[in-house]
Design a protein around this motif. Structure first.
Motif, PDB file in Angstrom:
ATOM      1  N   LEU A 290      78.512  42.078  -7.053  1.00  0.00           N
ATOM      2  CA  LEU A 290      79.040  41.300  -5.736  1.00  0.00           C
ATOM      3  C   LEU A 290      77.853  41.327  -4.701  1.00  0.00           C
ATOM      4  O   LEU A 290      77.467  42.112  -4.483  1.00  0.00           O
ATOM      5  CB  LEU A 290      80.192  42.062  -5.553  1.00  0.00           C
ATOM      6  N   ILE A 291      77.595  40.097  -4.395  1.00  0.00           N
ATOM      7  CA  ILE A 291      76.906  39.773  -3.080  1.00  0.00           C
ATOM      8  C   ILE A 291      77.864  39.343  -1.748  1.00  0.00           C
ATOM      9  O   ILE A 291      77.735  40.008  -0.926  1.00  0.00           O
ATOM     10  CB  ILE A 291      75.932  38.693  -3.126  1.00  0.00           C
ATOM     11  N   HIS A 292      78.463  38.379  -1.894  1.00  0.00           N
ATOM     12  CA  HIS A 292      79.388  37.907  -0.916  1.00  0.00           C
ATOM     13  C   HIS A 292      80.922  38.414  -1.286  1.00  0.00           C
ATOM     14  O   HIS A 292      81.631  37.766  -2.129  1.00  0.00           O
ATOM     15  CB  HIS A 292      79.434  36.564  -0.774  1.00  0.00           C
ATOM     16  N   SER A 293      81.602  39.367  -0.674  1.00  0.00           N
ATOM     17  CA  SER A 293      82.821  39.760  -0.908  1.00  0.00           C
ATOM     18  C   SER A 293      83.864  38.951   0.098  1.00  0.00           C
ATOM     19  O   SER A 293      83.385  38.340   0.983  1.00  0.00           O
ATOM     20  CB  SER A 293      82.968  41.227  -0.620  1.00  0.00           C
ATOM     21  N   HIS A 294      84.996  39.148  -0.335  1.00  0.00           N
ATOM     22  CA  HIS A 294      85.925  38.455   0.403  1.00  0.00           C
ATOM     23  C   HIS A 294      86.333  38.923   1.961  1.00  0.00           C
ATOM     24  O   HIS A 294      87.036  38.327   2.730  1.00  0.00           O
ATOM     25  CB  HIS A 294      87.504  38.202  -0.315  1.00  0.00           C
ATOM     26  N   ASP A 295      85.625  40.211   2.215  1.00  0.00           N
ATOM     27  CA  ASP A 295      85.658  40.505   3.508  1.00  0.00           C
ATOM     28  C   ASP A 295      84.587  39.677   4.514  1.00  0.00           C
ATOM     29  O   ASP A 295      84.991  39.701   5.765  1.00  0.00           O
ATOM     30  CB  ASP A 295      84.879  42.019   3.719  1.00  0.00           C
ATOM     31  N   GLY A 296      83.897  39.034   3.910  1.00  0.00           N
ATOM     32  CA  GLY A 296      82.945  38.121   4.804  1.00  0.00           C
ATOM     33  C   GLY A 296      81.649  38.831   4.966  1.00  0.00           C
ATOM     34  O   GLY A 296      81.684  40.158   5.034  1.00  0.00           O
ATOM     35  N   ASP A 297      80.669  37.999   5.116  1.00  0.00           N
ATOM     36  CA  ASP A 297      79.304  38.582   5.182  1.00  0.00           C
ATOM     37  C   ASP A 297      79.019  39.505   6.322  1.00  0.00           C
ATOM     38  O   ASP A 297      78.103  40.171   6.703  1.00  0.00           O
ATOM     39  CB  ASP A 297      78.233  37.629   5.090  1.00  0.00           C
ATOM     40  N   ASP A 298      80.052  39.197   7.607  1.00  0.00           N
ATOM     41  CA  ASP A 298      79.843  39.940   8.747  1.00  0.00           C
ATOM     42  C   ASP A 298      80.444  41.248   8.720  1.00  0.00           C
ATOM     43  O   ASP A 298      80.194  42.247   9.352  1.00  0.00           O
ATOM     44  CB  ASP A 298      80.624  38.947   9.877  1.00  0.00           C
TER      45      ASP A 298
ATOM     46  N   ALA B 249      66.580  40.235   8.990  1.00  0.00           N
ATOM     47  CA  ALA B 249      67.145  40.720  10.191  1.00  0.00           C
ATOM     48  C   ALA B 249      68.178  39.944  11.224  1.00  0.00           C
ATOM     49  O   ALA B 249      68.819  40.581  11.899  1.00  0.00           O
ATOM     50  CB  ALA B 249      65.883  41.033  11.370  1.00  0.00           C
ATOM     51  N   ALA B 250      68.183  38.832  10.568  1.00  0.00           N
ATOM     52  CA  ALA B 250      69.327  38.191  11.170  1.00  0.00           C
ATOM     53  C   ALA B 250      70.793  38.505  11.004  1.00  0.00           C
ATOM     54  O   ALA B 250      70.762  39.062   9.791  1.00  0.00           O
ATOM     55  CB  ALA B 250      69.254  36.337  11.043  1.00  0.00           C
ATOM     56  N   ASN B 251      71.659  37.952  11.847  1.00  0.00           N
ATOM     57  CA  ASN B 251      73.075  38.470  11.538  1.00  0.00           C
ATOM     58  C   ASN B 251      73.218  39.712  11.638  1.00  0.00           C
ATOM     59  O   ASN B 251      73.782  40.286  10.738  1.00  0.00           O
ATOM     60  CB  ASN B 251      73.645  37.591  10.241  1.00  0.00           C
ATOM     61  N   ASN B 252      72.821  40.576  12.535  1.00  0.00           N
ATOM     62  CA  ASN B 252      72.992  42.175  12.652  1.00  0.00           C
ATOM     63  C   ASN B 252      72.492  42.738  11.391  1.00  0.00           C
ATOM     64  O   ASN B 252      72.932  43.581  10.917  1.00  0.00           O
ATOM     65  CB  ASN B 252      74.222  42.189  12.832  1.00  0.00           C
ATOM     66  N   LYS B 253      71.194  42.323  11.160  1.00  0.00           N
ATOM     67  CA  LYS B 253      70.392  42.837   9.879  1.00  0.00           C
ATOM     68  C   LYS B 253      71.268  42.568   8.576  1.00  0.00           C
ATOM     69  O   LYS B 253      71.366  43.579   7.975  1.00  0.00           O
ATOM     70  CB  LYS B 253      70.117  44.340  10.077  1.00  0.00           C
ATOM     71  N   TYR B 254      71.807  41.379   8.406  1.00  0.00           N
ATOM     72  CA  TYR B 254      72.816  41.530   7.062  1.00  0.00           C
ATOM     73  C   TYR B 254      72.091  41.611   5.747  1.00  0.00           C
ATOM     74  O   TYR B 254      72.622  42.554   5.143  1.00  0.00           O
ATOM     75  CB  TYR B 254      73.323  39.827   7.216  1.00  0.00           C
ATOM     76  N   LEU B 255      70.991  40.934   5.409  1.00  0.00           N
ATOM     77  CA  LEU B 255      70.306  41.201   4.218  1.00  0.00           C
ATOM     78  C   LEU B 255      69.707  42.718   4.137  1.00  0.00           C
ATOM     79  O   LEU B 255      70.122  43.391   2.927  1.00  0.00           O
ATOM     80  CB  LEU B 255      68.951  40.281   3.871  1.00  0.00           C
ATOM     81  N   TYR B 256      69.630  43.258   5.222  1.00  0.00           N
ATOM     82  CA  TYR B 256      69.179  44.663   5.168  1.00  0.00           C
ATOM     83  C   TYR B 256      70.275  45.872   4.859  1.00  0.00           C
ATOM     84  O   TYR B 256      70.286  46.914   4.342  1.00  0.00           O
ATOM     85  CB  TYR B 256      68.222  45.222   6.446  1.00  0.00           C
TER      86      TYR B 256
END
Ligand SMILES: [Ca+2]
Ligand SMILES: [Ca+2]
Length: 474
Positions: free
Chosen positions: A240-248, A312-319
């Protein structure tokens, strides 16, 4: 003096509170409840996944997905001498060709950093458009087989960088036209050439259409290959990469300067998917990635190579994908249902809810995936489905999945077998979760399920699995 003392006491109390919260969080994220599943992965055991000699095909929809959930997997495979290939489907080029070429080079750099040779990386060179129903893969999946699907960003043909030409060009000497048939051919050829023991692919329950459609294409391809060669029984791990919780919200952001924590359960997992959190497979990161502060982890550095994706964008989303573990749900393709021919009492042709959808490898249906289940035309008790094979198989387990909607529900059924025996079964789980029926071995070449009682107006089944004794020794 009193004021200074008060400030001192306040700092002491706040500090204590912060430490207490930190300890509680750490406590919540230990593995104490399921240590046996973590310890199971002794990769030096030759029978283990990712061990020496095992063949692994990792499918990633876009450049970076391979690193986000599978950096540890790739690293374990390389360390233990497994043969791992990474195949990236699209060029992630929704910002145009130049951006796509940049992304290809970022994957090459990141994988080089992990020690994966570029010869083990395959770029398929397909398009990337929107993250909605207009997604490139979704359009490709739903198109007629030879209708060209245009990516308004880059055109109608596969492409890649000169240093890493795309698969179709390498194999056939020409760029592939963007259509369903070419994609299926490319994917099946890659799977056939790899002959993987294990296939890693994005989840059916990922919210990005490119991701869940890749799952569907992969299942479709595996089943097609298995029908041509029944011995082909890979094990698939969906991620799972993008869950229904949302990426935020998921994955949970890492505490600043903290040590690595495990992935937490998405809040929407039970309400929006059929994935069982307790059945996830936990792969711990290699120790040299795990026992260091976050920014020193090799997984963190790997993700930093995807510079165009602004980790590092979106509050370090990818990290936030840098966790102590990587998690998957396992699917076994040894069941022989897909080798059968199917006949049914009725099927809903207008909605494409056909009898064969009960053996398409996807155990879900309306409302999420209506085209992956069998539904009758207004039948309840008396409805039936029969699976027949050209040869005799020795089986000892059948798994039935009710239509997952809560209106249509098989409450009792009888299974009759070609050897003259029969088994009665009680209510199937109404939500479409698995109903396992185990029995002493039977040698059969057909069986028929007849619904004896039901609720609703159009009963049917999301899926049937039939397991041979040799693959089901327990
Ligand atoms: Ca199905
Ligand atoms: Ca149901």
């Amino acid at each position: 003096m009193l004021t200074t003392f008060s400030i001192f006491i306040s700092i002491f109390l706040i500090g204590g509170l912060v430490y207490f919260i930190y300890r509680q969080q750490t406590k919540e994220t230990t593995y104490d409840t399921q240590p046996e599943r973590v310890l199971f992965y002794d990769f030096t055991n030759p029978n283990s996944v990712l061990s020496s000699g095992k063949k692994i095909l990792l499918l990633a929809p876009h450049e970076d997905d391979e690193a986000l959930m599978c950096t540890g997997i790739i690293s374990h495979a390389l360390t233990n001498g497994a043969d791992i290939k990474v195949a990236v489907i699209s060029n992630g080029d929704k910002k145009g060709r130049k951006a796509g070429l940049t992304r290809i080079r970022e994957t090459l750099k990141a994988m080089e950093y992990l020690g994966l040779p570029s010869s083990n990386i395959i770029f398929l060179g397909y398009g990337d458009t929107e993250k909605n129903s207009n997604s490139f893969m979704n359009r490709l999946y739903n198109a007629e087989t030879d209708t060209t699907v245009v990516s308004s960003y880059v055109g109608t043909q596969t492409y890649s960088t000169p240093e890493a030409p795309e698969y179709h060009y390498q194999k056939h000497g020409v760029h592939g036209t963007y259509n369903r048939a070419t994609f299926r051919q490319d994917l099946e050829e890659i799977i056939e050439e790899c002959r993987p023991d294990y296939i890693f692919v994005t989840s059916l329950y990922d919210t990005h259409p490119d991701h869940f459609i890749l799952y569907k294409f992969t299942v479709e391809s595996i089943i097609h290959l298995k029908r041509n060669n029944p011995e082909f029984s890979p094990i698939m791990y969906e991620y799972l990469i993008h869950s229904h919780d949302g990426d935020d919200h998921w994955p949970a952001r890492n505490p600043k300067n903290g040590f690595l924590t495990p992935f937490s359960k998405p809040n929407t997992l039970d309400t929006h998917t059929l994935l069982d959190w307790e059945k996830r497979e936990i792969f711990l990161l290699p120790m040299n990635m795990q026992n260091v502060p976050l920014s020193k982890s090799k997984k963190y550095v790997t993700i930093s190579k995807y510079r165009s994706q602004k980790p590092a964008a979106n509050n370090k989303y990818l990290y936030s994908y840098v966790k102590r573990d990587e998690i998957f749900w396992k699917k076994d393709f040894s069941n022989i249902a897909c080798l059968a021919s199917v006949s049914v009492s009725s099927e809903n042709e207008s909605t494409n809810q056909l009898g064969i959808k009960a053996i398409d490898g996807i155990a879900d249906g309306y409302p999420r995936f209506p085209n992956n289940e069998w539904a009758t035309k207004g039948e309840t008790s008396g409805a039936w489905i029969q699976l027949s094979w050209l040869q005799t198989y020795t089986i000892n387990k059948i798994v039935l999945y009710d239509r997952p909607n809560l209106n249509d529900h098989i409450t009792s059924a009888v299974l009759t077998f070609s050897d003259g025996s029969l088994i009665k079964t009680g209510p199937l789980p109404n939500n479409g979760s698995a109903c396992e029926i185990s029995f002493p071995t039977k040698k059969i070449n057909w069986f028929k399920l007849t619904v004896e009682s039901a609720e609703g107006s159009n009963v049917g089944l999301a899926e049937i699995e039939v397991h041979e004794e040799k693959n089901n020794a327990n």
